[in-house]
Design a protein around this motif. Sequence first.
Motif, short mmCIF file in Angstrom:
data_model
loop_
_atom_site.label_atom_id
_atom_site.label_comp_id
_atom_site.label_asym_id
_atom_site.label_seq_id
_atom_site.Cartn_x
_atom_site.Cartn_y
_atom_site.Cartn_z
N ALA A 105 -9.91 -9.35 -3.61
CA ALA A 105 -10.51 -8.46 -2.61
C ALA A 105 -9.80 -7.10 -2.63
CB ALA A 105 -10.40 -9.09 -1.22
N THR A 106 -10.50 -6.09 -2.15
CA THR A 106 -9.92 -4.77 -1.95
C THR A 106 -10.33 -4.28 -0.56
OG1 THR A 106 -11.81 -3.58 -2.88
CG2 THR A 106 -10.01 -4.17 -4.40
N ALA A 107 -9.50 -3.39 -0.03
CA ALA A 107 -9.81 -2.81 1.28
C ALA A 107 -9.14 -1.44 1.39
CB ALA A 107 -9.36 -3.72 2.40
N ARG A 108 -9.80 -0.59 2.13
CA ARG A 108 -9.21 0.71 2.46
C ARG A 108 -8.42 0.52 3.74
NH1 ARG A 108 -8.23 5.21 -0.49
NH2 ARG A 108 -8.84 7.17 0.56
N VAL A 109 -7.10 0.75 3.68
CA VAL A 109 -6.20 0.50 4.82
C VAL A 109 -5.85 1.84 5.45
CG1 VAL A 109 -4.04 -0.50 5.60
CG2 VAL A 109 -5.27 -1.52 3.65
N VAL A 131 0.85 -1.19 0.00
CA VAL A 131 0.00 0.00 0.00
C VAL A 131 0.89 1.24 0.00
CG1 VAL A 131 -1.96 -1.09 1.14
CG2 VAL A 131 -0.17 -0.06 2.52
N ALA A 132 0.44 2.24 -0.72
CA ALA A 132 1.19 3.51 -0.76
C ALA A 132 0.99 4.26 0.56
CB ALA A 132 0.72 4.35 -1.94
N PRO A 136 -5.24 7.37 4.30
CA PRO A 136 -5.70 6.00 3.97
C PRO A 136 -5.29 5.64 2.54
CG PRO A 136 -7.47 7.28 4.99
CD PRO A 136 -6.36 8.25 4.66
N ALA A 137 -5.07 4.34 2.32
CA ALA A 137 -4.67 3.86 1.00
C ALA A 137 -5.44 2.60 0.67
CB ALA A 137 -3.18 3.59 0.97
N THR A 138 -5.59 2.32 -0.62
CA THR A 138 -6.33 1.13 -1.07
C THR A 138 -5.36 -0.01 -1.32
OG1 THR A 138 -8.08 2.48 -2.06
CG2 THR A 138 -7.85 0.20 -2.85
N ALA A 139 -5.68 -1.17 -0.77
CA ALA A 139 -4.88 -2.38 -0.99
C ALA A 139 -5.69 -3.37 -1.83
CB ALA A 139 -4.48 -3.00 0.33
N ALA A 183 13.59 5.87 15.28
CA ALA A 183 12.31 6.40 15.75
C ALA A 183 11.31 5.26 15.91
CB ALA A 183 11.78 7.44 14.76
N ARG A 184 10.28 5.52 16.72
CA ARG A 184 9.26 4.50 16.98
C ARG A 184 7.91 5.18 17.13
NH1 ARG A 184 8.81 -0.65 19.86
NH2 ARG A 184 6.73 -0.80 20.81
N VAL A 185 6.87 4.50 16.63
CA VAL A 185 5.50 4.95 16.83
C VAL A 185 4.60 3.71 16.79
CG1 VAL A 185 5.05 5.39 14.38
CG2 VAL A 185 3.72 6.60 16.13
N ASP A 186 3.57 3.71 17.66
CA ASP A 186 2.57 2.62 17.64
C ASP A 186 1.38 3.08 16.80
OD1 ASP A 186 4.06 0.98 19.26
OD2 ASP A 186 3.18 1.77 21.12
N VAL A 187 0.88 2.18 15.97
CA VAL A 187 -0.27 2.52 15.12
C VAL A 187 -1.31 1.40 15.23
CG1 VAL A 187 1.12 3.85 13.49
CG2 VAL A 187 0.70 1.42 13.06
N GLY A 188 -2.55 1.80 15.05
CA GLY A 188 -3.61 0.81 14.86
C GLY A 188 -3.92 0.71 13.37
N ILE A 189 -4.14 -0.53 12.90
CA ILE A 189 -4.43 -0.75 11.48
C ILE A 189 -5.91 -1.11 11.35
CG2 ILE A 189 -3.89 -2.12 9.43
CD1 ILE A 189 -1.10 -2.57 10.58
N THR A 190 -6.59 -0.38 10.47
CA THR A 190 -8.02 -0.59 10.24
C THR A 190 -8.26 -0.87 8.76
OG1 THR A 190 -8.58 0.93 12.03
CG2 THR A 190 -10.32 0.43 10.45
N LEU A 191 -9.13 -1.87 8.49
CA LEU A 191 -9.55 -2.17 7.12
C LEU A 191 -11.02 -1.76 6.99
CD1 LEU A 191 -8.02 -5.73 6.55
CD2 LEU A 191 -7.01 -3.51 6.05
#
Length: 429
Positions: free
Chosen positions: A335-339, A297-298, A322-325, A354-362
Amino acid sequence: MARPVYRRLLAAALGVALVAAGSTSASAEPIQLVTNHTCAYPLIDAQPAQVTRATDLPEQVTQGRRLDRAPMQSRFLLGRQVAEMMRLARATSVKVTMVSDIRIKPVVGPARPLESETEIDWISVPQAPDDEFEIVFNTYLAPLDFPDVGEVSIKVYDVFLNLTLRRSDGSIVIAHEVHCMQDPGQDNLLAAIRVAAPAAPANLRTTDVGIDTVELAWDSTGQPAYEVFRDGELAATVPGTTARVSGLLPDTDYVFTVRSPQSPFSAPLSVHTRPRVTHHDWNLAGAATLKAAHTSVALRGTLGVDHDVLTGNFTADLKLDPATATMTLNGMFPATARVSFTPIGKMTGTFRTARVDVGITLSNLTIFGFPLPVAPCRTTAPTALDMSSVNLTMAGSFTIAPFTGCAPVTNLVTSNVSGPDNPLEVRLS
C-alpha cells in the motif's frame, strides 16, 4: 608639619629622579633656580647664603589633574664663615632642618603656601678652613591640584634653618633657628605651569548591546573620571574608559555622549537596543518512523520562531510538507499513502525542549496499486510531538492515535499504522 628624614647627599652635582607620579601632562622640563639670601646666625651675625633648587615640573597640565608628588632638590651653600663658627664652638656635627617659604598662585584665588620641610640628620662639620659647607636637601612639594584653566605660578621666598650643633662627646652646643631672608630684586619664579582644558573623549563605541543594557568604551584623555550621558541626562560616572548603562528599554533608540567633568562632550553615538522578541526562520529536514507500518516518511518544512530573549521561551509556526509512505498492510497488502502532519496551534518551548500537537491525515491511499475511494482518513486525537534539541537537531518520539474516516479499511489502517514509540528527528538549517 611632617618631618621626613632623607639621606644626606653632600658636595658634587647630584641628579634627582623627579617624577610626578600619577600625572598626565606635557613633558616636564628641568628647572634650576638660584637665589641669594642673608642669614642671621648667632655669634657671627649676617652671612650670605645661596640656595640652588632643582625640580622637574611640567610646562603644561590638563585641567583637573593632580600631581601627587613634586620632588625638589635644594642645595644650600652656607659659606666658610659658618663652618668656622661651628668649629669655634668645638662642634663636630650638625643637624639641620630647612623650611622653605614657597607659594603657589592658582588661576583663581589668592596665593597659598606649599609645604616644603626636610631634615638632614647629623652630618660632619668641615674641618679644613677653606672647605665650603654645602648641604643638599631632597624633599617633595605638597600635592599640586589644577582645577581651573589658565596659568599657575610657583615662587620661592625666605628660608628658615633650625641648626643643632653637637660636640664629639655628644653634648649639644647650640640649637638655634636661623632666618635667611631672600635678597631683594631677584627672580624668584620657580615654575609657571599652563593649565589647559582636557580634550573631548574620542572614539566612543559600543562593545556590547543587549536588550536593556549597553556597554560603551572610549579612548582615554588622561582624566581620573568620566561622565556618561544618555539622551542628555547623566547616566553614570566611572573612573575608567568603559561603562555599562542598564535599565534601558528593548528595541529602543538612545544617544550617548561622554565627557570628563572639565572637557567638552564626545561626538554622539546612536545605539538601538536589541528587541526582546527576535524572529528566526529555519528550514528543517529529517524523517519520522511509523513503527507499526515498518516504514518511514521524509519530513521537510519550515519553522518560524519568535524567541523571547529574556525568558528563553519561544513560540513557532511549524509547516511540514506532505510525504509519501510505502508500507505492507498485514504483512501481505502492498500500500501507499500520502501522509500529512498538520500542526494544531503553535509549537512552544525553548531551544532545549519543544512541543507541538499535530493531526495526522492519510490521503491517496492505494492497495496493490489501486486507489481506494475513501475520504481522507485521520487520527481520532491530536498527536503530541515532544522533542529535545541539541546543536539544532530536534528529536523525540510520538504516539499515533487510531484512525477514523478510512472506510472500508479503517480497522486495517489503524492496526497497521497506529501505536506508540514512533521516532522522529529533524535538523534545522
